[in-house]
Design an enzyme around this catalytic site. Structure first.
Site, PDB file in Angstrom:
ATOM      1  N   HIS A   1       9.246  21.695 -52.266  1.00 49.02           N
ATOM      2  CA  HIS A   1       8.080  22.383 -51.704  1.00 49.02           C
ATOM      3  C   HIS A   1       7.090  22.716 -52.807  1.00 49.02           C
ATOM      4  O   HIS A   1       7.493  23.064 -53.920  1.00 49.02           O
ATOM      5  CB  HIS A   1       8.498  23.657 -50.962  1.00 49.02           C
ATOM      6  CG  HIS A   1       9.165  24.699 -51.827  1.00 49.02           C
ATOM      7  ND1 HIS A   1       8.467  25.686 -52.471  1.00 49.02           N
ATOM      8  CD2 HIS A   1      10.461  24.906 -52.159  1.00 49.02           C
ATOM      9  CE1 HIS A   1       9.299  26.464 -53.149  1.00 49.02           C
ATOM     10  NE2 HIS A   1      10.522  26.006 -52.977  1.00 49.02           N
TER      11      HIS A   1
ATOM     12  N   GLU B   1       7.953  26.423 -47.377  1.00 52.31           N
ATOM     13  CA  GLU B   1       9.360  26.748 -47.572  1.00 52.31           C
ATOM     14  C   GLU B   1       9.496  28.239 -47.780  1.00 52.31           C
ATOM     15  O   GLU B   1      10.420  28.872 -47.296  1.00 52.31           O
ATOM     16  CB  GLU B   1       9.927  25.996 -48.784  1.00 52.31           C
ATOM     17  CG  GLU B   1      11.453  25.941 -48.800  1.00 52.31           C
ATOM     18  CD  GLU B   1      12.096  27.147 -49.458  1.00 52.31           C
ATOM     19  OE1 GLU B   1      13.278  27.394 -49.197  1.00 52.31           O
ATOM     20  OE2 GLU B   1      11.427  27.849 -50.237  1.00 52.31           O
ATOM     21  N   GLU B   2       8.526  28.804 -48.520  1.00 48.09           N
ATOM     22  CA  GLU B   2       8.589  30.225 -48.845  1.00 48.09           C
ATOM     23  C   GLU B   2       8.147  31.081 -47.668  1.00 48.09           C
ATOM     24  O   GLU B   2       8.351  32.282 -47.650  1.00 48.09           O
ATOM     25  CB  GLU B   2       7.711  30.531 -50.072  1.00 48.09           C
ATOM     26  CG  GLU B   2       8.081  29.736 -51.319  1.00 48.09           C
ATOM     27  CD  GLU B   2       9.397  30.200 -51.949  1.00 48.09           C
ATOM     28  OE1 GLU B   2      10.104  31.014 -51.339  1.00 48.09           O
ATOM     29  OE2 GLU B   2       9.708  29.712 -53.046  1.00 48.09           O
TER      30      GLU B   2
ATOM     31  N   GLU C   1      15.457  22.419 -55.837  1.00 47.76           N
ATOM     32  CA  GLU C   1      15.369  23.884 -55.953  1.00 47.76           C
ATOM     33  C   GLU C   1      16.090  24.331 -57.222  1.00 47.76           C
ATOM     34  O   GLU C   1      17.011  23.657 -57.689  1.00 47.76           O
ATOM     35  CB  GLU C   1      16.048  24.549 -54.738  1.00 47.76           C
ATOM     36  CG  GLU C   1      15.302  24.394 -53.429  1.00 47.76           C
ATOM     37  CD  GLU C   1      14.132  25.353 -53.280  1.00 47.76           C
ATOM     38  OE1 GLU C   1      13.828  26.104 -54.237  1.00 47.76           O
ATOM     39  OE2 GLU C   1      13.517  25.341 -52.202  1.00 47.76           O
TER      40      GLU C   1
ATOM     41  N   ASP D   1      10.389  27.508 -59.377  1.00 44.40           N
ATOM     42  CA  ASP D   1      10.585  27.446 -57.911  1.00 44.40           C
ATOM     43  C   ASP D   1       9.289  27.023 -57.232  1.00 44.40           C
ATOM     44  O   ASP D   1       8.524  27.851 -56.807  1.00 44.40           O
ATOM     45  CB  ASP D   1      11.061  28.808 -57.401  1.00 44.40           C
ATOM     46  CG  ASP D   1      11.395  28.791 -55.926  1.00 44.40           C
ATOM     47  OD1 ASP D   1      11.509  27.700 -55.343  1.00 44.40           O
ATOM     48  OD2 ASP D   1      11.522  29.888 -55.332  1.00 44.40           O
TER      49      ASP D   1
ATOM     50  N   HIS E   1      10.305  33.917 -58.464  1.00 48.36           N
ATOM     51  CA  HIS E   1       9.731  35.023 -57.679  1.00 48.36           C
ATOM     52  C   HIS E   1       9.410  36.255 -58.540  1.00 48.36           C
ATOM     53  O   HIS E   1       9.064  37.298 -58.010  1.00 48.36           O
ATOM     54  CB  HIS E   1      10.639  35.426 -56.503  1.00 48.36           C
ATOM     55  CG  HIS E   1      10.801  34.343 -55.470  1.00 48.36           C
ATOM     56  ND1 HIS E   1      11.067  34.622 -54.144  1.00 48.36           N
ATOM     57  CD2 HIS E   1      10.717  33.007 -55.549  1.00 48.36           C
ATOM     58  CE1 HIS E   1      11.156  33.482 -53.468  1.00 48.36           C
ATOM     59  NE2 HIS E   1      10.953  32.485 -54.311  1.00 48.36           N
TER      60      HIS E   1
ATOM     61  N   ASP F   1       4.559  24.971 -52.078  1.00 43.68           N
ATOM     62  CA  ASP F   1       4.063  26.335 -51.878  1.00 43.68           C
ATOM     63  C   ASP F   1       4.851  27.291 -52.769  1.00 43.68           C
ATOM     64  O   ASP F   1       5.980  27.004 -53.164  1.00 43.68           O
ATOM     65  CB  ASP F   1       4.141  26.756 -50.400  1.00 43.68           C
ATOM     66  CG  ASP F   1       5.561  26.752 -49.845  1.00 43.68           C
ATOM     67  OD1 ASP F   1       6.348  25.872 -50.250  1.00 43.68           O
ATOM     68  OD2 ASP F   1       5.880  27.626 -49.020  1.00 43.68           O
TER      69      ASP F   1
HETATM   70 ZN   LIG Z   1      12.090  27.199 -53.654  1.00 41.95          ZN
END
Ligand SMILES: [Zn+2]
Length: 385
Positions: A72, A140-141, A169, A105, A358, A74
């Protein structure tokens, strides 16, 4: 000359693709992939009252097998940008590290896959022996409704077949090479509702306090483990997350009491068998004296495992050859899009180290980007050998 994953990662990090915005990230991939001879499809999916989401599917080659790299573009929001020591969307390299939201990520992982594929192609006359595909979502997030699930359905409707998938990932915990994820526990949310009879606290004999029943059932459901684990999974676990009565009156016995819980479950259960087991245990504890009901939220997180075999061994061997570490085959952690892909082909997750994901100052060691590219390159070479 080999392709530099750092340049690609940097270009991707400069796209502000905060979920579900595309931010130029898919457009960038489209250009690079088209330049390498891929057929590229850009798909936009929507759902009433949800944001539109852009996705990408690209393939080179028509023959079997089709090796898919999934991921992903995003990212989660940066939070307070002033808290970052480097701007979150500048793709700044400082010493041994590259900074930016999505560094691990998982724009970094996508950059490594892309660099490895381009290198493999240029070493093999521009064509793979079978096919190589990219399955990239922009959702995805977020709630993950208009992303991978619909992209997979679309691809299936086009007659696309996948043989094996690597989802990039950040699977590693401490060091590159420590962990490959081969599955995940399922997740199920439920509510337990106990009903009684409302009344005055001074006259409890005329009322029936549901809090007593709730406490009995909560403690019974926590008392006994759901199972003792399986070959690839730890024991399933039920955890209460809230108890709610919502009674603001001091002299009132409430009419209803509720509790909320989540179950992370292994492959000894299905959603149905699990609901049945929990209901049976509550039934037994209630002994016909407590009035209760369960409400279950819909779950799109079933349990799955990619059984270890030639494909997981091929991946693990490449990881060990490059990093010197024998990766642990794990099923731990939160959900990922692998739970959707598993219905179409065997999938393993291997990417960067997740430590800063994150977080403020998300960053990736340049050395990890280069090593992951080498790992992916070895996987591709051996897969088509
Ligand atoms: Zn991810």
């Amino acid at each position: 000359m080999s392709t530099d994953p750092v340049t690609i990662a940097r270009d991707l990090l400069r796209c502000r693709s905060v979920t579900p915005a595309e931010g130029g990230a898919l457009g960038y991939l489209e250009n690079v992939l088209k330049g390498a001879g891929f057929t590229v499809h850009r798909l936009t999916f929507s759902e009433p009252s949800e944001d539109m989401v852009e996705n990408l599917y690209a393939r080179i080659g028509t023959a079997k097998p089709n090796l898919v790299f999934a991921g992903h573009t995003d990212v989660v929001p940066p939070g307070d940008e002033k808290a970052w020591t480097r701007p979150p969307f500048a793709g700044e390299v400082d010493g041994p590290e590259l900074f930016g939201r999505g560094a691990v990520d998982m724009k970094g992982g996508i950059a490594c896959a892309l660099a490895a594929v381009l290198d493999h192609l240029s070493a093999h006359g521009g064509k793979p022996k079978g096919s190589i595909s990219f399955l990239i979502t922009g959702d995805e997030e977020g709630i993950a409704v208009n992303g991978t699930p619909k992209l997979l359905q679309w691809a299936a409707a086009q007659g696309e077949k996948f043989d094996h998938c690597i989802l990039g990932e950040p699977s590693n915990v401490e060091n590159l090479g420590d962990t490959i994820k081969i599955g995940r526990r399922g997740s199920l949310n439920g509510h337990l509702i106990v009903s009684g009879r409302q009344g005055h606290v001074a006259y409890p004999e005329r009322a029936e306090n549901p809090i007593r029943g709730l406490v009995t059932l909560v403690s019974a459901l926590q008392a006994e483990p759901l199972d003792d684990g399986s070959t690839h999974f730890p024991p399933s676990h039920l955890e209460f997350t809230s108890i709610d009565v919502g009674n603001k009156t001091v002299n009132l016995i409430p009419g209803e009491a509720r509790a909320r819980f989540n179950i992370r479950f292994n492959d000894k259960h299905t959603l149905d068998s699990l609901k049945k087991l929990v209901a049976q245990r509550a039934e037994k504890a209630a002994g016909g004296k407590i009035k209760f009901a369960f409400e279950w939220e819909p779950s799109n997180a079933p349990v799955f495992v990619t059984e270890p075999g030639p494909f997981t061994e091929l991946v693990a061997k490449a990881v060990e050859d490059v990093t010197g570490r024998k990766p642990h085959l794990s099923t731990s952690g939160g959900t990922s899009d692998a739970r959707f892909i598993t219905a179409f082909c065997p999938v393993v997750e291997f990417g960067l180290v997740g430590r800063t994901m994150h977080q403020v100052d998300e960053r990736v060691p340049i050395a990890d980007l280069r090593a992951l590219t080498t790992i992916y390159h070895k996987i591709i070479d051996r897969y088509f050998a």
